[in-house]
Design a protein around this motif. Structure first.
Motif, PDB file in Angstrom:
ATOM      1  N   PRO A 259       0.836  -1.198   0.000  1.00 26.06           N
ATOM      2  CA  PRO A 259       0.000   0.000   0.000  1.00 26.06           C
ATOM      3  C   PRO A 259       0.870   1.246   0.000  1.00 26.06           C
ATOM      4  O   PRO A 259       2.091   1.164   0.204  1.00 26.06           O
ATOM      5  N   ILE A 260       0.259   2.390  -0.217  1.00 26.64           N
ATOM      6  CA  ILE A 260       1.019   3.646  -0.186  1.00 26.64           C
ATOM      7  C   ILE A 260       0.351   4.617   0.767  1.00 26.64           C
ATOM      8  O   ILE A 260      -0.872   4.542   1.008  1.00 26.64           O
ATOM      9  N   ALA A 261       1.140   5.503   1.345  1.00 27.23           N
ATOM     10  CA  ALA A 261       0.617   6.504   2.273  1.00 27.23           C
ATOM     11  C   ALA A 261       1.477   7.753   2.182  1.00 27.23           C
ATOM     12  O   ALA A 261       2.627   7.702   1.732  1.00 27.23           O
ATOM     13  N   THR A 262       0.919   8.857   2.608  1.00 25.20           N
ATOM     14  CA  THR A 262       1.691  10.092   2.707  1.00 25.20           C
ATOM     15  C   THR A 262       2.392  10.105   4.059  1.00 25.20           C
ATOM     16  O   THR A 262       1.734  10.074   5.104  1.00 25.20           O
ATOM     17  N   ARG A 263       3.706  10.125   4.045  1.00 21.55           N
ATOM     18  CA  ARG A 263       4.476  10.107   5.292  1.00 21.55           C
ATOM     19  C   ARG A 263       4.547  11.499   5.914  1.00 21.55           C
ATOM     20  O   ARG A 263       4.476  11.647   7.148  1.00 21.55           O
ATOM     21  N   ALA A 264       4.706  12.529   5.067  1.00 21.23           N
ATOM     22  CA  ALA A 264       4.768  13.902   5.566  1.00 21.23           C
ATOM     23  C   ALA A 264       4.419  14.854   4.432  1.00 21.23           C
ATOM     24  O   ALA A 264       4.596  14.530   3.246  1.00 21.23           O
ATOM     25  N   THR A 265       3.935  16.017   4.800  1.00 23.49           N
ATOM     26  CA  THR A 265       3.613  17.075   3.837  1.00 23.49           C
ATOM     27  C   THR A 265       4.269  18.369   4.284  1.00 23.49           C
ATOM     28  O   THR A 265       4.180  18.745   5.460  1.00 23.49           O
ATOM     29  N   PHE A 266       4.933  19.039   3.337  1.00 22.12           N
ATOM     30  CA  PHE A 266       5.530  20.344   3.592  1.00 22.12           C
ATOM     31  C   PHE A 266       4.922  21.374   2.640  1.00 22.12           C
ATOM     32  O   PHE A 266       4.652  21.077   1.474  1.00 22.12           O
ATOM     33  N   VAL A 267       4.727  22.573   3.171  1.00 19.96           N
ATOM     34  CA  VAL A 267       4.204  23.689   2.378  1.00 19.96           C
ATOM     35  C   VAL A 267       5.207  24.830   2.425  1.00 19.96           C
ATOM     36  O   VAL A 267       5.774  25.135   3.484  1.00 19.96           O
ATOM     37  N   VAL A 268       5.444  25.443   1.272  1.00 18.39           N
ATOM     38  CA  VAL A 268       6.261  26.651   1.172  1.00 18.39           C
ATOM     39  C   VAL A 268       5.381  27.769   0.643  1.00 18.39           C
ATOM     40  O   VAL A 268       4.777  27.633  -0.428  1.00 18.39           O
ATOM     41  N   GLU A 269       5.277  28.839   1.391  1.00 19.41           N
ATOM     42  CA  GLU A 269       4.510  29.991   0.930  1.00 19.41           C
ATOM     43  C   GLU A 269       5.371  30.838   0.004  1.00 19.41           C
ATOM     44  O   GLU A 269       6.568  31.025   0.242  1.00 19.41           O
TER      45      GLU A 269
END
Length: 545
Positions: A519-529
């Motif tokens: 299966p696949i999953a999102t491990r982390a999410t980063f946002v840059v403004e």
């Protein structure tokens, strides 16, 4: 030796330096290697200009489109379509020794009820019966479907998409980037999931194949000993292309590809082989590797190799939103300092004349950054860009194969960004088989200096095996490098969604590759403004799951 070749050699190496002993072995190898590459008798461009032998469409006892279809290098009005006729893909292809006409068509719908472009392109015997169609006359920012036909056989249907018009207003873009897919150590399950994403484009940042022989512990073994010849490289590409998940991802989106080292040989540097082998055999090996790479990628004629040289750095503009500068950090580099590996910085590694990109490509990078009108500027490239000190406490230890081994080259780019006030600078990186997220400092020796960009380092598709969420070395590296904000040691890819206001990067990982169907999953999410050059972690599976 004729006078023209003698002049060429003299221009590339100062013979007085050699006579006086001032030229070292590396300099001599580099100079004579360039001469050998330019003098190489078989160049594809020259060969393909010769007489063409054309045969009728053959009858196929086995399916000729065994390696699938692909598209790439999109423009607002067109795209490259690719396939290869290979009824016996692991044994040279199984095709006759003449060119074969292949019909192609492009439609606005998957049922091909509205065909908008069609034609015939030759599967060239000299290019392993690969087909590269440079379609034009399409509409910007539109999805199209394509297929090939030969005899009574029809290829799988591929889906592609053109770019928005140059300079047009673009509200958002989604893409993924991947690298490092060692067949022997794992399955390409990540591509199965990638193919189901909603993406405009995929970037592959190198190590599409691996050159090594058969491993005794392979999850699925290679098909030969270490590859050296053109036929070897063709058969190895065919093995990798036979993967159904890789084929699905190629058929779902247009790709922009560039190579790193394993497409030729581990850690080669320009015309210098990894372990000090003789130069001329390596030049011939590199020429074979480059030709096989071109034969298996959706690349334009502008990337057709000339012997041991190949044009891979190029630009892609997604409207006014993003300018992508796709780099080649392997073909033009100086040899790794200090004998390669992880070493303390030295007079050699700090030499301002040393380059990872080569002088011409460096000027091209700076020209592109300086002239860009896009909201975001991206270097899509191979090796770790940010400073990464592996040694805790006093002293420093860096990878001599990465930008840390060529700090003057990196500093010239960063100084240009500072001087020109270029904001929203992003680096996409492969190579290291791990996920990292880094802030790029104006001065890496001063942790308090301003951020002038960010770097997203994607993990491998399979290289490194199953992995784990962390490893023993990660905590000390994170502690030593305060600008590095994230580490993960699982396999997968990075999915990016970009708007004029924000860049969102999702690290998509699978728990294992040693067996299929993870299966696949999102491990982390980063946002840059936009305008902030700062990583904000908005999701962490270990914290919020």
């Amino acid at each position: 030796m004729d006078q023209e070749k003698l002049n060429l050699l003299q221009n590339m190496m100062n013979l007085n330096d050699w006579k006086s002993g001032d030229m070292d072995r590396r300099g001599f190898l580099r100079a004579t290697g360039k001469f050998a590459a330019l003098s190489l008798g078989l160049t594809l461009a020259g060969t393909l200009q010769g007489p063409r032998v054309i045969g009728a469409e053959p009858f196929f006892e086995t399916y000729p489109f065994s390696l699938g279809v692909a598209s790439g290098d999109p423009l607002p009005d067109g795209v490259v379509l690719w396939t290869r006729l290979a009824p016996d893909p692991l044994n040279g292809g199984g095709m006759p020794s003449y060119d074969v006409p292949v019909r192609w068509e492009v439609a606005t719908d998957k049922a091909f009820s509205n065909v908008v472009r069609h034609g015939v392109e030759f599967a060239r015997h000299q290019l392993a019966h690969s087909v590269h169609v440079e379609v034009d006359g399409l509409h910007p920012n539109q999805v199209y479907y394509y297929q090939f036909k030969v005899g009574n056989e029809t290829s799988p249907v591929g889906r592609t998409k053109t770019l928005p018009a140059f300079g047009s207003q673009v509200a958002s873009m989604s893409f993924a980037f991947a690298s490092c897919q060692n067949w022997q150590v794992g399955y390409y399950t990540a591509y199965k999931h990638m193919a189901k994403e909603d993406l405009d484009l995929v970037f592959h940042l190198g190590d599409y194949i691996y050159e090594g022989g058969i491993s005794a512990t392979a999850v699925r073994p290679h098909n030969s000993d270490e590859i050296m010849t053109l036929e070897d490289y063709r058969n190895r590409h065919s093995l990798y292309r036979s993967d159904e998940n890789l084929q699905a991802a190629h058929a779902a989106f247009p790709w922009m590809v560039t190579m790193d080292d394993h497409e030729v040989e581990n850690n080669f540097a320009g015309l210098i082989p990894e372990k000090g082998q003789p130069v001329e055999p390596f030049i011939q090996r590199r020429a074979a590797a480059y030709q096989a790479y071109y034969e298996h990628m959706p690349l334009r004629r502008s990337s057709l190799p000339h012997g041991a040289s190949m044009q891979l750095y190029r630009r892609l503009s997604f409207g006014n939103l993003i300018d992508f500068h796709v780099l080649d950090t392997r073909q033009y580099r100086d040899d790794q300092a200090n004998g390669d590996g992880r070493k303390a910085p030295s007079t050699e590694s700090k030499d301002p004349n040393r380059s990872l990109t080569g002088a011409d490509q460096e000027r091209w990078i700076l020209d592109g950054l300086g002239n860009s009108k896009a909201k975001w500027n991206v270097l899509a490239q191979q090796v770790f860009f940010a400073h990464r000190d592996f040694k805790s406490g006093l002293g420093e230890e860096f990878s001599m194969d990465a930008w840390d081994g060529y700090p003057a080259n990196r500093e010239r780019i960063l100084n240009f960004i500072k001087e020109k006030g270029i904001s929203n600078f992003v680096v996409l990186t492969g190579d290291v088989h791990q996920s990292w997220a880094n802030e790029i400092k104006a001065d890496f020796q001063d942790p308090s200096s301003a951020n002038i960009g960010v770097e997203f380092v994607g993990t491998s598709i399979s290289s490194g095996g199953d992995g784990a969420d962390s490893n023993n070395a990660a905590p000390s590296i994170l502690a030593e490098n305060s600008h590095i904000k994230f580490f993960n040691n699982q396999r997968g890819y990075v999915r990016c969604t970009v708007t004029p206001d924000n860049w969102t990067a999702d690290y998509r990982v699978v728990p294992y590759v040693s067996r299929p169907d993870a299966p696949i999953a999102t491990r982390a999410t980063f946002v840059v403004e936009s305008g902030k050059q700062e990583l904000q972690k908005t999701y962490d599976a270990l914290v919020t799951a």
